[in-house]
Design a protein around this motif. Structure first.
Motif, mmCIF file in Angstrom:
data_model
loop_
_atom_site.group_PDB
_atom_site.id
_atom_site.type_symbol
_atom_site.label_atom_id
_atom_site.label_comp_id
_atom_site.label_asym_id
_atom_site.label_seq_id
_atom_site.Cartn_x
_atom_site.Cartn_y
_atom_site.Cartn_z
ATOM 1 N N ALA A 89 -5.692 -2.725 -6.895
ATOM 2 C CA ALA A 89 -5.915 -4.169 -6.963
ATOM 3 C C ALA A 89 -6.384 -4.703 -5.618
ATOM 4 N N LEU A 90 -5.763 -4.227 -4.539
ATOM 5 C CA LEU A 90 -6.156 -4.684 -3.199
ATOM 6 C C LEU A 90 -7.579 -4.263 -2.879
ATOM 7 N N VAL A 91 -7.928 -3.019 -3.188
ATOM 8 C CA VAL A 91 -9.271 -2.514 -2.894
ATOM 9 C C VAL A 91 -10.315 -3.322 -3.655
ATOM 10 N N THR A 92 -10.045 -3.566 -4.956
ATOM 11 C CA THR A 92 -10.985 -4.345 -5.768
ATOM 12 C C THR A 92 -11.178 -5.743 -5.185
ATOM 13 N N PHE A 93 -10.076 -6.367 -4.823
ATOM 14 C CA PHE A 93 -10.132 -7.732 -4.282
ATOM 15 C C PHE A 93 -10.893 -7.770 -2.960
ATOM 16 N N LEU A 94 -10.617 -6.831 -2.066
ATOM 17 C CA LEU A 94 -11.247 -6.850 -0.736
ATOM 18 C C LEU A 94 -12.695 -6.397 -0.782
ATOM 19 N N ASN A 95 -13.029 -5.542 -1.752
ATOM 20 C CA ASN A 95 -14.442 -5.162 -1.917
ATOM 21 C C ASN A 95 -15.289 -6.377 -2.291
ATOM 22 N N GLU A 96 -14.672 -7.284 -3.052
ATOM 23 C CA GLU A 96 -15.381 -8.514 -3.424
ATOM 24 C C GLU A 96 -15.649 -9.403 -2.208
ATOM 25 N N GLN A 97 -14.899 -9.162 -1.117
ATOM 26 C CA GLN A 97 -15.120 -9.918 0.130
ATOM 27 C C GLN A 97 -16.101 -9.176 1.050
ATOM 28 N N GLN A 98 -16.871 -8.245 0.470
ATOM 29 C CA GLN A 98 -17.851 -7.430 1.195
ATOM 30 C C GLN A 98 -17.199 -6.565 2.283
ATOM 31 N N LEU A 99 -16.003 -6.109 2.011
ATOM 32 C CA LEU A 99 -15.322 -5.163 2.911
ATOM 33 C C LEU A 99 -15.378 -3.786 2.273
ATOM 34 N N THR A 100 -15.846 -2.807 3.017
ATOM 35 C CA THR A 100 -16.089 -1.480 2.438
ATOM 36 C C THR A 100 -15.062 -0.436 2.851
ATOM 37 N N GLY A 101 -14.378 -0.648 3.956
ATOM 38 C CA GLY A 101 -13.368 0.306 4.403
ATOM 39 C C GLY A 101 -13.936 1.615 4.889
ATOM 40 N N ASN A 102 -15.086 1.554 5.582
ATOM 41 C CA ASN A 102 -15.715 2.783 6.081
ATOM 42 C C ASN A 102 -15.110 3.201 7.421
ATOM 43 N N HIS A 103 -13.870 3.584 7.371
ATOM 44 C CA HIS A 103 -13.169 4.046 8.572
ATOM 45 C C HIS A 103 -12.423 5.340 8.246
ATOM 46 N N VAL A 104 -12.238 6.155 9.250
ATOM 47 C CA VAL A 104 -11.480 7.399 9.074
ATOM 48 C C VAL A 104 -9.998 7.109 9.290
ATOM 49 N N VAL A 105 -9.216 7.360 8.266
ATOM 50 C CA VAL A 105 -7.766 7.196 8.384
ATOM 51 C C VAL A 105 -7.206 8.479 8.996
ATOM 52 N N GLU A 106 -6.720 8.361 10.233
ATOM 53 C CA GLU A 106 -6.344 9.548 10.992
ATOM 54 C C GLU A 106 -4.974 10.096 10.598
ATOM 55 N N GLN A 107 -4.084 9.209 10.166
ATOM 56 C CA GLN A 107 -2.730 9.664 9.863
ATOM 57 C C GLN A 107 -2.121 8.752 8.802
ATOM 58 N N THR A 108 -1.488 9.341 7.811
ATOM 59 C CA THR A 108 -0.790 8.538 6.790
ATOM 60 C C THR A 108 0.588 9.132 6.546
ATOM 61 N N ASN A 109 1.509 8.263 6.242
ATOM 62 C CA ASN A 109 2.871 8.681 5.907
ATOM 63 C C ASN A 109 3.329 7.842 4.718
ATOM 64 N N VAL A 110 3.338 8.462 3.534
ATOM 65 C CA VAL A 110 3.751 7.749 2.313
ATOM 66 C C VAL A 110 5.265 7.718 2.257
ATOM 67 N N LEU A 111 5.826 6.536 2.153
ATOM 68 C CA LEU A 111 7.281 6.346 2.103
ATOM 69 C C LEU A 111 7.655 5.930 0.689
ATOM 70 N N GLU A 112 8.281 6.823 -0.056
ATOM 71 C CA GLU A 112 8.556 6.615 -1.481
ATOM 72 C C GLU A 112 9.278 5.303 -1.748
ATOM 73 N N GLY A 113 8.729 4.560 -2.710
ATOM 74 C CA GLY A 113 9.371 3.328 -3.131
ATOM 75 C C GLY A 113 9.233 2.176 -2.153
ATOM 76 N N ARG A 114 8.506 2.389 -1.050
ATOM 77 C CA ARG A 114 8.383 1.337 -0.035
ATOM 78 C C ARG A 114 6.931 1.032 0.299
ATOM 79 N N GLY A 115 6.097 2.056 0.474
ATOM 80 C CA GLY A 115 4.705 1.812 0.807
ATOM 81 C C GLY A 115 4.145 2.928 1.662
ATOM 82 N N ILE A 116 3.311 2.562 2.639
ATOM 83 C CA ILE A 116 2.618 3.553 3.442
ATOM 84 C C ILE A 116 2.493 3.085 4.890
#
Length: 623
Positions: free
Chosen positions: A356-383
């Protein structure tokens, strides 16, 4: 093996011959009074009819099993030796004819699997690098191949549309009668039919790995599995059959009448008892497959019938999982770069809120062309993620509290208002402050409220919602659906713990979910029910799959299991009542060997036709 193969090949011919000789014998005796011809034709009919029965009894004894065929064999041989050729001929014919009807009925109840198998695609139009089309056998299609699908053709694989669009009849997968519009980027499934349009598909799953292939495999395995009641009946018959033989011996020593003892053996055959439960089981599973409900085995009927508590995941189960941003608040002036970081991070997630966030922000002409260097998924909380030097937290209030991010009372009031409106909350923060707030709404499945009310009328006692969402949003959804018990802000492990609590309180629990995080709860519950649109792991770990992800299917599944179990018990009652009636009639004096065998075979037909009623079962709307 040669004898067995020969008997199997010509068993129907043997039935016809036996019946033909019996007819000739009876006509010769009662019409032309030609006694010798009558005797010899009945002897021939007895030998023809007894041969396959004696062989089956011998094979069972080799495996140390006292079978129904042994009871009939002893009775027929005894009747033959004392010159009761009428009885020996008629009993063997009726027994073989009854077995023939059983086979035909079981085959009919398995028609759903046969129909599915015949619907499986056999060929595909393969596109090479020069876009030339070649028709190939489906076995030669590999993952990643490009395929052309034309109007009226079957989709040969599970895949994604690369180019084109059209209307697809998905009845073979979901049971849905109306064609679904499919366009570039959307999923299509093997076995479905393109009714209008043309498109190219990239193969993602082929052969037995397709959704269609798995459906066939699941239904075949389910129809071969035995419910607990059938296992009990089979165990009971192992003791019952020797008991009948012993009873016949006792009757002989008391009465000194061989004919009476032989008749006891014939009447004691538990044929209807043995066939009644399997017919109900196979017919029930066939009905489910035809109506988009995959039931993985006979034991599921018994366990589902005992369920008194239904536990629902929220997102993707009670709701459609098709979320949209309804509220956006920024707490910083220059926000586009950080928002672009959010797009880059959320593009890596399949979670409905992230989409939902990606769809909404793409409509604002935001493409997200960046390299995500590190991610840590935290169950039930987010990222938690890092792009360059920037660290971002994206998730719920619990995530930010753990990261020691604070916000003002004004923001707390705004957050409360968004949640009370039934929105899920997504917060974005740097390590020092809250920067964005998103309210995301997920549409409730329109049929869910009616279905829950109908399930309650059908006897379901308790409904529970478990969700990782915030309590205010969870209660708002539950209130609309008529669910009184809600547990919110749960991690997957917390959902498992809640299911365990219910089971420890002696509740039989059905868990309904669709996501990867639901798999542990689906596996732990007494019955796991997966939405067919959910993840593969949810479908694999469940006991029942709702192929259309519809609550109407859930109601059908619950009603079908109750109806099937009731049908099984009806068949057991009919079988036992018949045996009691026959023995009572025998000792009173109005039931004899041939007439008793006729009633016995008639009882088998009754339980078969009773079981077949399940094929046409549909839930009636309750008002």
């Amino acid at each position: 093996m040669k004898i067995q193969s020969w008997l199997k090949k010509y068993r129907n011919t043997l039935i016809l011959l036996s019946g033909g000789f019996i007819t000739i014998g009876l006509v010769a005796e009662y019409v032309f009074h030609f006694e010798k011809l009558a005797v010899w034709t009945l002897i021939i009919a007895s030998v023809i009819g007894a041969t396959p029965i004696l062989y089956q009894a011998y094979q069972a004894l080799k495996n140390k099993v006292i079978s129904i065929e042994l009871l009939v064999s002893i009775a027929v041989v005894g009747a033959f030796l004392i010159g009761e050729y009428h009885e020996s001929a008629i009993v063997t014919f009726l027994f073989l004819f009854g077995a023939y009807l059983e086979r035909r009925t079981i085959e009919k109840t398995r028609q759903s699997v046969r129909d599915l198998t015949q619907m499986a695609p056999q060929t595909a139009l393969l596109l090479n690098d020069e876009n030339e089309v070649e028709e190939v056998d489906i076995d030669f299609v590999d993952e990643g191949d490009r395929l052309l699908v034309k109007t009226g053709a079957q989709v040969p694989v599970d895949g994604v549309i690369l180019f084109g669009e059209g209307f697809v009849d998905e009845a073979s997968i979901t049971g849905e009668s109306f064609p679904v519009h499919k366009k570039t980027g959307e999923q299509v499934f093997a076995g479905t039919i393109l009714t209008n349009g043309t498109f190219q598909v990239e193969a993602q799953k082929v052969g037995e790995e397709t959704t269609f292939g798995k459906i066939i495999e699941l239904v075949e395995e389910a129809q071969d599995s035995k419910p607990a009641l059938e296992k009990f009946i089979n165990k009971f018959s192992k003791y019952y059959t020797p008991a009948v033989i012993l009873l016949a011996i006792v009757v002989y020593f008391i009465s000194k009448e061989v004919r009476l003892a032989i008749t006891v053996l014939v009447l004691g055959c538990p044929g209807a008892l043995v066939i009644g439960v399997p017919v109900s089981n196979v017919a029930g599973i066939g009905n489910g497959a035809k109506n988009g409900v995959l039931i993985k085995g006979g034991e599921v009927f018994d366990r589902m019938n005992q369920v008194d508590t239904m536990v629902f995941d929220k997102t993707g189960t009670l709701t459609k999982g098709k979320t949209a941003v309804t509220k956006y608040v920024s707490f910083i002036e220059e926000d586009r770069e950080l928002l672009d970081f959010v797009v880059a991070i959320e593009k890596e997630s399949d979670h409905p809120l992230a989409k939902a966030l990606v769809t909404f922000l793409n409509e604002q002409q935001l493409t997200g062309n960046h390299v995500v260097e590190q991610t840590n998924v935290l169950e039930g909380r987010g990222i938690q993620a890092q792009i360059g030097e920037q660290i971002l937290y994206i998730g719920n209030e619990r995530l930010l509290e753990e990261a020691n991010v604070r916000w003002s009372d004004d923001i707390k009031a705004e957050i409360k208002a968004i949640k009370e409106a039934g929105n899920s909350l997504v917060l974005v923060a740097t390590p020092t402050k809250l920067v964005f707030l998103f309210g995301v709404a997920d549409e409730i499945r329109p049929e869910a409220k009616t279905a829950i009310a109908q399930l309650r009328k059908m006897g379901m006692k308790r409904f529970v919602m478990l969700t990782g969402d915030n309590p205010i949003t969870a209660h708002a959804v539950a209130k609309q659906l008529g669910i009184e018990e809600v547990h919110a802000e749960l991690l997957p492990a917390d959902k498992v713990a809640e299911v365990k609590k219910l089971q420890q309180a002696n509740h039989k629990v059905a868990f309904i979910g669709d996501g990867i995080n639901d798999a542990p709860s689906l596996a732990l519950a007494d019955i796991g029910i997966a939405m067919g649109s959910g993840t593969d792991v949810a479908v694999e770990t469940s006991d029942i799959v709702l192929m259309r992800s519809s609550f109407k299917e859930l109601v059908h599944a619950y009603g079908l299991t109750k109806k099937t179990m009731r049908n099984m018990y009806q068949n057991i009652f009919i079988a036992l009542a018949t045996v009691i009636f026959l023995f009572a009639g025998l000792f009173v004096g109005f039931i004899y060997m041939a007439s008793g065998m006729f009633v016995h075979e008639a009882s088998i037909l009754v339980v078969i036709f009773n079981g077949m009623r399940l094929i046409r079962y549909q839930v009636r709307e309750r008002k």
